[in-house]
Each structure stands twice: as structure tokens, then as C-alpha cells.
Design an enzyme around this catalytic site. Sequence first.
Site, short mmCIF file in Angstrom:
data_model
loop_
_atom_site.label_atom_id
_atom_site.label_comp_id
_atom_site.label_asym_id
_atom_site.label_seq_id
_atom_site.Cartn_x
_atom_site.Cartn_y
_atom_site.Cartn_z
N HIS A 1 2.03 4.55 -1.90
CA HIS A 1 1.33 5.41 -2.94
C HIS A 1 2.25 6.41 -3.65
O HIS A 1 3.40 6.93 -3.11
CB HIS A 1 0.44 6.22 -2.11
CG HIS A 1 -0.45 5.61 -1.53
ND1 HIS A 1 -1.23 4.59 -2.21
CD2 HIS A 1 -0.87 5.55 -0.37
CE1 HIS A 1 -2.12 3.89 -1.23
NE2 HIS A 1 -1.84 4.55 -0.14
N HIS B 1 -9.19 0.71 -1.23
CA HIS B 1 -8.24 1.68 -0.24
C HIS B 1 -9.50 2.71 0.19
O HIS B 1 -10.27 3.11 -0.65
CB HIS B 1 -7.21 2.32 -1.17
CG HIS B 1 -6.51 3.33 -0.57
ND1 HIS B 1 -6.72 4.68 -0.44
CD2 HIS B 1 -5.23 3.26 0.20
CE1 HIS B 1 -5.89 5.05 0.38
NE2 HIS B 1 -4.97 4.06 0.77
N ASP C 1 2.12 2.19 3.85
CA ASP C 1 1.13 3.29 3.52
C ASP C 1 2.20 4.62 3.32
O ASP C 1 1.61 5.54 3.82
CB ASP C 1 0.22 3.55 4.60
CG ASP C 1 -1.10 4.16 4.11
OD1 ASP C 1 -0.82 4.66 2.94
OD2 ASP C 1 -1.95 4.54 4.91
N GLU D 1 0.85 -1.24 -0.01
CA GLU D 1 -0.01 -0.06 -0.05
C GLU D 1 0.81 1.30 0.14
O GLU D 1 1.04 1.82 1.18
CB GLU D 1 -0.90 0.07 1.17
CG GLU D 1 -2.14 1.09 1.07
CD GLU D 1 -2.97 1.32 2.25
OE1 GLU D 1 -3.44 0.51 2.71
OE2 GLU D 1 -2.94 2.54 2.34
MN MN Z 1 -3.19 4.47 1.74
#
Ligand code: MN
Length: 330
Positions: free
Chosen positions: A10, A169, A293, A8
Site C-alpha cells: 500500500h 481488501h 502488506d 498487497e
Molecule cells: Mn492490506
Amino acid sequence: MKGKIVLEEHLTTALNNSLWDASGESARNGKAYMEDVEGKLLDTERRIVEMDQCGIDIAILSLTSPGAQSLLDTRKATDFAKQTNDHIAEHLLAQHPDRFRAFATVAMQSPRAAADELERSVTSLGFMGALINGYTNIGNADTAQYLDEPPVWEFWDRVAQLNVPVYLHPREPLPNQRRIYEGYSSLIGSAWGFAHETATHAIRLMLSGLFDKYPNLTIILGHLGEGLPLMLPRLEHRLWMQRDGQGLGSAKLPVSHYFSRNFYLTTSGHFHTKGLLDAISEIGADRLLFSADYPYESMVTASQWFDNALLSTNDREKIGRTNAQTLFRL
Ligand code: MN
């Protein structure tokens, strides 16, 4: 632990930055924090340095939320998804084939176009599946299409054929559904609203009958399952009690069946050992995946926690690497 895989993680693109006004997010998160995040979203070299520091071999990248889901014009959203995927393939995957993979951006404003773009991304660009940021705006910013709704099943039909995972998400709740956060706007996003929005969306998928029609679908949830490992047993119990067994929606089976068969959970942004152990006890160590994340979280914080968490060596290997290798055929 060396050789970890994260999923996850980005990024943004110049095109995405030009379309999306981040001012609301900045106001809620604090300016210095968002400036740091925005710099890292664009900085590939810095990302690789942090991966190296943390023993992370491979990151499966995705466009930051809300991405294509918030674009009101269907044609623009569809073009945006294609351009984003081409950009990621050319500038990230081709440059660093041993370090990066990616989830496709898909524009659910047109489920058929989204299915075509997913197929192109998987078969021509080598993507691992799709990451979808919650509901999709249809026509204006206060209308939503959730992924269990009838027009979207055409998309799921293709996902089932391609047999690739979809990462569900979070995104912020609809502007006209934020009354409960009035006076507490910092709760709208990742601190609280994300989990409420995304957990409810996942429950809709489970109650819709989608997994009866397509039993091989795989949905990935971040943030240790958005609270579901703790809350689903009560949900299942109350649906049964209140509705005399009729509370299952269109689904044939209780939600726990789909949760343990069709879902994987990641540790993104939720670095808490007791929560991880609860998730393992509900869904099994074979369905947990380590993630950070980044850059909303630090890979260093995530890795220091995970590498030292009180887990068996076997479970750490599975969650840190081998489950992802199996799921994504890496
Ligand atoms: Mn995220």
C-alpha cells in the site's frame, strides 16, 4: 528466494491524506506504529531499498484502505479515483517501470464510473486490475453497498470483459455494526474485524450467482484467505444440512466450486506455515501468492518467513513468483 513478486502493498498520496482522518486508526494501533506506517506509505525510495534487501523484484501497489470506498459524495469519489490513478501512474509506474505495477482505485458509488475508470486504468495506464476496500458507503457512513448487490453487476460486466483480477481488501465494519467489539476496540481492524468483514463479503459474492453469470472473474483475497480455507467446508456442509440443499443463495453450485475456480489467496500479513499449508491443501499451490502488506507489515519479516518456510522448491517458486507472472501476464 530472489525474484519475488508481491501484490498487497500500500501507499498513500497527499490528496488521500487530506481527505481521510486517520485518528481512529491511530488510536487503535498506537501512535508510534502509525507514524512509522504513515512515513513509509509516502516513501518510495525506502520501499525500493526494502524490496532489494528482501529479493522482491516487483510490487503491485494500491492505495491504502479505505480509499475511495469511504467518500460519501459520488462525484468527489469518482474524481478522487481518477486523480489517484493518474498520480500513481505518473509518480510511481513511470519512474520505476521495472519495479512497480498497480491496482486501480475505483469509486463504487457509481458502478458505471468505476467500470470506466478501471477500463481507462488498465488500457491507458497499464494497471493490473482493481483493489477495492470492502463495502462502499452510499450517502452516509452507516450505509453500505456490497459488491454482490444488483447495481454493482454493471461493474462486474466490465471486469469480465477486461479479464483482470479484483483484489477484495478489508476495511473496518460499519460504525453501527460494532457492538460485538465494544470494550475491545483494538479488535475492530486488522487484528480480527477485517477478516470477519472480508470473509463474509467474499461469501456473499459466492452465494450471489455472480460467478455463474461471469465464470472468468478472478477475486484475490489477502491474509491467507481471511480464514475461509478453514471455515468454508463447514459453511458448505451446514448450508446443505439446514436448508436441505436450498442454502446456496442464488448460486448454482456449492461455494467450494467458486472458491477453487474464481479465487486466489495471498500470504499478506499472515506469516504462518501451518496456515499456508492448510490454504494450499484447500485451494492448491497454483492459487497462492506471496505478499507482505507493507508498510503495515515488514517485507523483511514476510520474506524471512517465506524464504525459510517448509515448502517444496517448486511450491516456493510458484507462490513467490510464477503464479503472479501467469496471473498478471508479467
Ligand atoms: Mn492490506
